[in-house]
Scaffold this motif. Structure first.
Motif, short mmCIF file in Angstrom:
data_model
loop_
_atom_site.label_atom_id
_atom_site.label_comp_id
_atom_site.label_asym_id
_atom_site.label_seq_id
_atom_site.Cartn_x
_atom_site.Cartn_y
_atom_site.Cartn_z
N CYS A 252 -3.00 1.58 -6.57
CA CYS A 252 -1.59 1.17 -6.62
C CYS A 252 -0.84 1.96 -7.68
O CYS A 252 -1.23 1.98 -8.86
CB CYS A 252 -1.50 -0.33 -6.91
SG CYS A 252 0.20 -0.94 -6.96
N ILE A 253 0.24 2.62 -7.27
CA ILE A 253 1.01 3.44 -8.19
C ILE A 253 1.92 2.61 -9.08
O ILE A 253 2.53 3.12 -10.02
CB ILE A 253 1.85 4.49 -7.42
CG1 ILE A 253 2.87 3.80 -6.51
CG2 ILE A 253 0.95 5.42 -6.62
CD1 ILE A 253 3.84 4.75 -5.83
N PHE A 254 2.04 1.31 -8.78
CA PHE A 254 2.92 0.44 -9.55
C PHE A 254 2.17 -0.25 -10.70
O PHE A 254 2.73 -0.44 -11.78
CB PHE A 254 3.56 -0.61 -8.64
CG PHE A 254 4.34 -0.03 -7.50
CD1 PHE A 254 5.61 0.50 -7.71
CD2 PHE A 254 3.80 0.02 -6.23
CE1 PHE A 254 6.32 1.05 -6.67
CE2 PHE A 254 4.52 0.56 -5.18
CZ PHE A 254 5.78 1.08 -5.39
N CYS A 255 0.92 -0.64 -10.45
CA CYS A 255 0.17 -1.36 -11.48
C CYS A 255 -1.03 -0.58 -11.98
O CYS A 255 -1.77 -1.06 -12.85
CB CYS A 255 -0.27 -2.72 -10.96
SG CYS A 255 -1.45 -2.62 -9.58
N GLY A 256 -1.23 0.63 -11.42
CA GLY A 256 -2.36 1.44 -11.86
C GLY A 256 -3.70 0.90 -11.42
O GLY A 256 -4.74 1.27 -11.99
N GLY A 257 -3.71 0.00 -10.43
CA GLY A 257 -4.97 -0.54 -9.93
C GLY A 257 -5.35 -1.87 -10.51
O GLY A 257 -6.38 -2.44 -10.14
N SER A 258 -4.51 -2.43 -11.40
CA SER A 258 -4.85 -3.70 -12.03
C SER A 258 -4.50 -4.90 -11.15
O SER A 258 -5.01 -6.00 -11.38
CB SER A 258 -4.13 -3.83 -13.38
OG SER A 258 -2.72 -3.77 -13.21
N GLY A 259 -3.64 -4.70 -10.16
CA GLY A 259 -3.26 -5.77 -9.25
C GLY A 259 -1.85 -6.26 -9.47
O GLY A 259 -1.49 -6.62 -10.60
N CYS A 260 -1.04 -6.28 -8.41
CA CYS A 260 0.34 -6.77 -8.49
C CYS A 260 0.78 -7.23 -7.10
O CYS A 260 0.02 -7.16 -6.13
CB CYS A 260 1.27 -5.66 -9.01
SG CYS A 260 1.43 -4.23 -7.91
N ARG A 261 2.02 -7.70 -7.00
CA ARG A 261 2.50 -8.21 -5.72
C ARG A 261 2.56 -7.11 -4.68
O ARG A 261 2.30 -7.34 -3.49
CB ARG A 261 3.88 -8.83 -5.89
CG ARG A 261 3.90 -10.16 -6.64
CD ARG A 261 5.29 -10.75 -6.65
NE ARG A 261 5.77 -10.98 -5.29
CZ ARG A 261 7.02 -11.36 -5.01
NH1 ARG A 261 7.90 -11.50 -5.99
NH2 ARG A 261 7.37 -11.57 -3.76
N LYS A 262 2.92 -5.88 -5.08
CA LYS A 262 3.09 -4.80 -4.12
C LYS A 262 1.77 -4.40 -3.46
O LYS A 262 1.75 -3.96 -2.31
CB LYS A 262 3.74 -3.60 -4.79
CG LYS A 262 5.19 -3.86 -5.25
CD LYS A 262 5.83 -2.62 -5.82
CE LYS A 262 7.24 -2.89 -6.29
NZ LYS A 262 8.15 -3.28 -5.17
#
Length: 384
Positions: A295-305
């Protein structure tokens, strides 16, 4: 424009009438020489031939007192003078006559484009156009593969069943052939199955056309518009865009596919992006895989997107199925190519495909695919 006084007329002899109209002509020509624009011509017309207060009305009233024996001469000279005045008060007629004279003399003529233009106002601002965000994204993807030595191939949006399904190893009963998934062209029932026309559901037919047209090695990237019978919602549209790729040569392996896509994803989303492959199924590739990126938004840590998984599914890929090479070989022989250029024992290849809208939505944080097609300038201007 000066005030004009009508001269006195003592009698109606030829000499008196000649003097009378001579003075009026001189007065009019003096006024006419001061008219240099449309407004001045309008003032000249009102002064001389105005319906209520024009001088021609006063002159006519004065000449009505002429004796019967002089009325013929008076009427002739009055009409000639009136015709002269009316002609010279017509701005368009005077302008066109001047343009014609200048053109006949060989001078360039700049004609008036529109009436009522105030040249003191600022000019209209012409904003330079930009590429649509979908085109920007598609060009960015294509550029990545151009740098890897791929060339661009294009094909028709109206395809035959052979190129869209049969040559790509879709069996006759495959769900993708159903009218619930494919937009069929009307009036095709009388044709052989392979020749029936439809709106292409992917850009994969260009892969077949490219292989039929020439032998390997082949490295192409295929951008284009595709059509499916999908109901429009936040993530689906009956019209969308794809970028597919094909690489065919000797000794092409799945490792080449993984290295190519890993490099492409890093070039598109940043060097920190990771990729991973999961087994999947596509009729025209074997083995097949789905590709995910971190995920480019959370760097792989996990988020809604990324639905708190740390990964985003982005595209499908796989090694070209030998059945596809067999279809290409058969079609080439029908066209007169007596070779075995696409023998699966000698060559291999991989293919991949990705949705442009999905990549654009990820890159720009757009949640509704319909915004790309709405034509709303407020949305599109964000990408200027």
């Amino acid at each position: 424009m000066s005030t004009t006084k009508i001269p006195s007329l003592n009698d109606y002899s030829a000499t008196s009438l000649q003097s009378f109209f001579g003075i009026l002509t001189s007065e009019f020509e003096s006024d006419r020489s001061q008219a240099h624009n449309r407004d001045a011509f309008e003032a000249l017309r009102v002064k001389w031939v105005g319906r209520k207060q024009g001088l021609m009305n006063e002159i006519g009233d004065l000449l009505k007192t002429a004796p019967p024996e002089a009325r013929r001469d008076v009427g002739t000279q009055f009409n000639a003078f009136k015709k002269l005045v009316e002609a010279q008060c017509d701005f368009e007629a005077v302008r066109d006559e001047f343009h014609a004279t200048m053109a006949q003399a060989g001078f360039p003529v700049q004609r008036e484009v529109a009436r009522g233009i105030d040249i003191t106002l600022p000019g209209a601002v012409r904003t330079p156009g930009i590429a649509h965000p979908l085109l920007q994204t598609m060009e960015a993807v294509v550029k990545v593969f151009h740098q890897l030595g791929y060339s661009t191939s294009l094909g028709p949006q109206v395809e035959t069943d052979f190129y869209n399904f049969e040559a790509l190893n879709f069996p006759p009963n495959h769900p993708a052939r159903d009218t619930q998934d494919t937009l069929q062209i009307a009036g095709q029932s009388g044709k052989p199955s392979r020749d029936r026309l439809l709106m292409r559901t992917h850009t994969s037919p260009v892969q077949i056309r490219s292989m039929v047209a020439g032998p390997p090695p082949l490295r192409i990237v295929i951008p284009g518009k595709v059509h499916r019978n999908d109901a429009a919602d936040a993530t689906h549209s009956p019209i969308f865009h794809q970028v597919e790729g094909l690489c065919v040569d000797t000794n092409i392996t799945f490792s080449d596919l993984k290295g190519t896509l890993d490099h492409a994803m890093r070039a598109l989303f940043g060097s920190a992006v990771k990729t991973r492959f999961f087994p999947s199924f596509f009729p025209f590739t074997e083995p097949s895989a789905d590709v995910q990126i971190s995920c480019i938004f959370c760097g792989g840590s996990g988020c809604r997107k990324c639905k708190h998984s740390g990964w985003i599914e982005l595209l499908g890929c796989g090694m070209v199925d030998p059945a596809v090479f067999a279809s290409v070989t058969e079609e080439r022989r029908k066209l007169g190519f007596d070779d075995n250029a696409y023998d699966p024992a000698r060559i291999s290849g991989f293919a991949f495909g990705m949705g442009v809208e999905r990549i654009a939505m990820i890159l720009h944080g757009v949640s509704d695919i319909g915004q790309f097609y709405s034509g709303d300038m407020r949305f599109l201007e964000q990408f200027a």
